[in-house]
Design a protein around this motif. Structure first.
Motif, PDB file in Angstrom:
ATOM      1  N   MET A   1       0.845  -1.192   0.000  1.00 34.46           N
ATOM      2  CA  MET A   1       0.000   0.000   0.000  1.00 34.46           C
ATOM      3  C   MET A   1       0.885   1.249   0.000  1.00 34.46           C
ATOM      4  N   GLY A   2       0.641   2.162  -0.933  1.00 33.61           N
ATOM      5  CA  GLY A   2       1.416   3.379  -1.004  1.00 33.61           C
ATOM      6  C   GLY A   2       0.927   4.417  -0.011  1.00 33.61           C
ATOM      7  N   LEU A   3       1.694   5.482   0.109  1.00 30.56           N
ATOM      8  CA  LEU A   3       1.345   6.550   1.049  1.00 30.56           C
ATOM      9  C   LEU A   3       0.032   7.220   0.676  1.00 30.56           C
ATOM     10  N   GLN A   4      -0.203   7.421  -0.616  1.00 30.37           N
ATOM     11  CA  GLN A   4      -1.421   8.100  -1.048  1.00 30.37           C
ATOM     12  C   GLN A   4      -2.663   7.293  -0.675  1.00 30.37           C
ATOM     13  N   GLU A   5      -2.619   5.993  -0.942  1.00 26.95           N
ATOM     14  CA  GLU A   5      -3.760   5.132  -0.595  1.00 26.95           C
ATOM     15  C   GLU A   5      -3.960   5.097   0.917  1.00 26.95           C
ATOM     16  N   TYR A   6      -2.858   5.059   1.656  1.00 26.25           N
ATOM     17  CA  TYR A   6      -2.945   5.054   3.117  1.00 26.25           C
ATOM     18  C   TYR A   6      -3.606   6.329   3.633  1.00 26.25           C
ATOM     19  N   VAL A   7      -3.236   7.478   3.052  1.00 29.10           N
ATOM     20  CA  VAL A   7      -3.818   8.757   3.476  1.00 29.10           C
ATOM     21  C   VAL A   7      -5.315   8.775   3.211  1.00 29.10           C
ATOM     22  N   VAL A   8      -5.738   8.274   2.045  1.00 25.10           N
ATOM     23  CA  VAL A   8      -7.168   8.240   1.720  1.00 25.10           C
ATOM     24  C   VAL A   8      -7.921   7.379   2.727  1.00 25.10           C
ATOM     25  N   LEU A 256       0.739  13.603  19.514  1.00 23.72           N
ATOM     26  CA  LEU A 256      -0.160  12.909  20.433  1.00 23.72           C
ATOM     27  C   LEU A 256      -0.281  13.668  21.754  1.00 23.72           C
ATOM     28  N   VAL A 257       0.854  14.141  22.276  1.00 31.31           N
ATOM     29  CA  VAL A 257       0.839  14.859  23.551  1.00 31.31           C
ATOM     30  C   VAL A 257       0.094  16.185  23.416  1.00 31.31           C
ATOM     31  N   SER A 258       0.195  16.828  22.250  1.00 34.76           N
ATOM     32  CA  SER A 258      -0.506  18.097  22.036  1.00 34.76           C
ATOM     33  C   SER A 258      -2.014  17.897  22.140  1.00 34.76           C
ATOM     34  N   GLY A 259      -2.513  16.847  21.507  1.00 31.80           N
ATOM     35  CA  GLY A 259      -3.939  16.560  21.617  1.00 31.80           C
ATOM     36  C   GLY A 259      -4.353  16.270  23.041  1.00 31.80           C
ATOM     37  N   LYS A 260      -3.532  15.503  23.741  1.00 34.49           N
ATOM     38  CA  LYS A 260      -3.824  15.190  25.136  1.00 34.49           C
ATOM     39  C   LYS A 260      -3.800  16.437  26.003  1.00 34.49           C
ATOM     40  N   ALA A 261      -2.841  17.341  25.740  1.00 34.76           N
ATOM     41  CA  ALA A 261      -2.710  18.550  26.550  1.00 34.76           C
ATOM     42  C   ALA A 261      -3.909  19.473  26.354  1.00 34.76           C
ATOM     43  N   ASN A 308      -3.893  12.892  16.479  1.00 37.59           N
ATOM     44  CA  ASN A 308      -3.569  11.481  16.264  1.00 37.59           C
ATOM     45  C   ASN A 308      -3.414  11.186  14.774  1.00 37.59           C
ATOM     46  N   PHE A 309      -4.276  11.774  13.973  1.00 39.22           N
ATOM     47  CA  PHE A 309      -4.184  11.620  12.516  1.00 39.22           C
ATOM     48  C   PHE A 309      -2.872  12.206  11.997  1.00 39.22           C
ATOM     49  N   VAL A 310      -2.510  13.385  12.490  1.00 37.85           N
ATOM     50  CA  VAL A 310      -1.259  14.023  12.079  1.00 37.85           C
ATOM     51  C   VAL A 310      -0.056  13.168  12.482  1.00 37.85           C
ATOM     52  N   ALA A 311      -0.109  12.589  13.680  1.00 38.55           N
ATOM     53  CA  ALA A 311       0.996  11.752  14.150  1.00 38.55           C
ATOM     54  C   ALA A 311       1.195  10.539  13.239  1.00 38.55           C
ATOM     55  N   ASP A 312       0.091   9.929  12.806  1.00 40.39           N
ATOM     56  CA  ASP A 312       0.191   8.776  11.912  1.00 40.39           C
ATOM     57  C   ASP A 312       0.868   9.139  10.605  1.00 40.39           C
ATOM     58  N   LEU A 313       0.463  10.280  10.036  1.00 41.62           N
ATOM     59  CA  LEU A 313       1.019  10.687   8.757  1.00 41.62           C
ATOM     60  C   LEU A 313       2.455  11.180   8.891  1.00 41.62           C
ATOM     61  N   TYR A 315       4.895  10.376  10.878  1.00 42.75           N
ATOM     62  CA  TYR A 315       5.948   9.376  11.030  1.00 42.75           C
ATOM     63  C   TYR A 315       6.308   8.754   9.682  1.00 42.75           C
ATOM     64  N   GLY A 316       5.285   8.493   8.872  1.00 38.00           N
ATOM     65  CA  GLY A 316       5.557   7.899   7.568  1.00 38.00           C
ATOM     66  C   GLY A 316       6.257   8.850   6.613  1.00 38.00           C
ATOM     67  N   ILE A 317       5.951  10.133   6.725  1.00 39.32           N
ATOM     68  CA  ILE A 317       6.584  11.114   5.843  1.00 39.32           C
ATOM     69  C   ILE A 317       8.030  11.367   6.267  1.00 39.32           C
ATOM     70  N   LEU A 318       8.253  11.439   7.583  1.00 41.12           N
ATOM     71  CA  LEU A 318       9.591  11.764   8.083  1.00 41.12           C
ATOM     72  C   LEU A 318      10.535  10.571   8.060  1.00 41.12           C
ATOM     73  N   ASP A 319       9.992   9.366   8.162  1.00 44.18           N
ATOM     74  CA  ASP A 319      10.838   8.172   8.178  1.00 44.18           C
ATOM     75  C   ASP A 319      10.514   7.316   6.957  1.00 44.18           C
ATOM     76  N   PRO A 320      11.318   7.359   5.920  1.00 43.06           N
ATOM     77  CA  PRO A 320      11.036   6.596   4.686  1.00 43.06           C
ATOM     78  C   PRO A 320      11.094   5.095   4.882  1.00 43.06           C
ATOM     79  N   ARG A 321      11.605   4.632   6.022  1.00 42.30           N
ATOM     80  CA  ARG A 321      11.669   3.183   6.272  1.00 42.30           C
ATOM     81  C   ARG A 321      10.315   2.593   6.600  1.00 42.30           C
ATOM     82  N   VAL A 322       9.331   3.444   6.960  1.00 48.93           N
ATOM     83  CA  VAL A 322       8.008   2.957   7.342  1.00 48.93           C
ATOM     84  C   VAL A 322       7.294   2.418   6.113  1.00 48.93           C
ATOM     85  N   GLN A 323       6.737   1.216   6.246  1.00 51.19           N
ATOM     86  CA  GLN A 323       5.975   0.597   5.157  1.00 51.19           C
ATOM     87  C   GLN A 323       4.517   0.507   5.580  1.00 51.19           C
TER      88      GLN A 323
END
Length: 325
Positions: A1-8, A256-261, A308-313, A315-323
């Protein structure tokens, strides 16, 4: 699954999550004990006046009609009219929302600046007394309840030393108008110090401990040994190379902490009498003001869901190793 499909897929899940969230809010507040008309309907009020008050508040409609109206209002950016203030809910909450965002946002910035620096030093000086003492301090800060930290800060800097005000957002008699004049002034900054200090003490433990653990892994890498062999100064190796490669996990955690705060600002705002979302939420519940209470819960919950949505995205954008599977 590519990043675009994951975002959708994540956007679709985000929309579904919001629908479930607002539906639960509607059901919980309608099932809650208490009569929202009690502050309007008195013993001497006639039956006709009582019915007119209930009709004006929109509480004479069946629940499913109220639910459809509520969803429609949210989709158009409306939160209804406050029972207590008799004003649009958004006009009431927009200022409270910014009060909370500026308070908790500043506290998190301070917490992460201190946490990243302090955590990096703990990792660099592993096995020393400094590290052992720093871990104890971080754990004490994290395990101390927010209300206790707030009361301690108030006792020392306001009641004992008398250098900062005990609460509120501005001094009595100070009036402001407009966003810039409301927040960009010394009086606001003066009142901001103690609640920011209490929030920063509580939230800085996470970046301290996470940064320290990440630093321990980075310091084992070959490129650190190469930099040492090149004869670079310790501070340059630490901050230009080790810290730079250790902050990635903190980028996602801060979302994640920002949302919690933001969602958990109630205690800090109550202790310091700060006119924010958390304090307004408690007051609206006490007055059975459904529209304002639901509006505060919706805004605070939305921040948590979106971060939480921003955190998910992120990590994948900043770390290219994430599949994405």
């Amino acid at each position: 699954m590519g990043l675009q499909e994951y975002v959708v897929r994540r956007i679709i899940q985000l929309v579904f999550t919001f629908w479930v969230f607002v539906s639960i809010l509607f059901v919980l507040f309608r099932a809650a004990p208490g009569d929202p008309t009690s502050m309007y309907v008195t013993q001497g009020m006639s039956q006709e006046a009582r019915q007119e008050t209930i009709r004006r508040l929109g509480l004479d409609e069946p629940l499913h009609v109220q639910y459809v109206d509520y969803i429609g209002q949210l989709l158009t950016g409306e939160f209804g009219t406050s029972f207590r203030y008799n004003e649009p809910v958004w006009d009431i909450l927009v200022v409270k929302f910014w009060n909370t965002v500026l308070l908790m946002g500043t506290a998190l910035v301070v917490a992460y600046l201190i946490g990243i620096t302090f955590g990096a030093l703990l990792g660099w000086y592993r096995g020393s007394r400094f590290e052992r003492g720093g871990i104890i301090v971080a754990l004490m800060a994290r395990s101390s309840p927010e209300f206790w930290t707030g009361i301690l800060v108030l006792s020392v800097f306001s009641f004992w030393l008398g250098v900062f005000p005990s609460g509120g957002m501005r001094s009595i008699g100070v009036e402001t108008s407009g966003f810039v004049t409301r927040y960009v002034n010394w009086d606001f900054a003066y009142h901001l110090v103690l609640p920011v200090m209490a929030g920063a003490i509580y939230y800085m433990a996470t970046p301290i401990l996470l940064m320290r653990n990440t630093m321990l892994d980075v310091l084992k890498a070959d490129f650190i040994e190469i930099k040492k062999a090149e004869g670079l100064p310790e501070h340059q190796i630490l901050f230009s190379h080790a810290v730079r490669n250790s902050v990635l996990p903190l980028v996602t955690v801060i979302a994640l902490v920002s949302g919690k705060a933001i969602g958990g600002s109630l205690i800090i705002e109550t202790v310091f009498n700060w006119p924010g979302m958390g304090r307004e939420m408690v007051q609206s519940i006490n007055y059975n003001d459904y529209p304002v209470a639901m509006g505060t819960f919706f805004l605070m919950g939305s921040v948590v869901i979106i971060m939480n949505f921003v955190a998910d995205l992120a990590y994948g954008i900043l770390d290219p190793r994430v599949q994405y599977d």
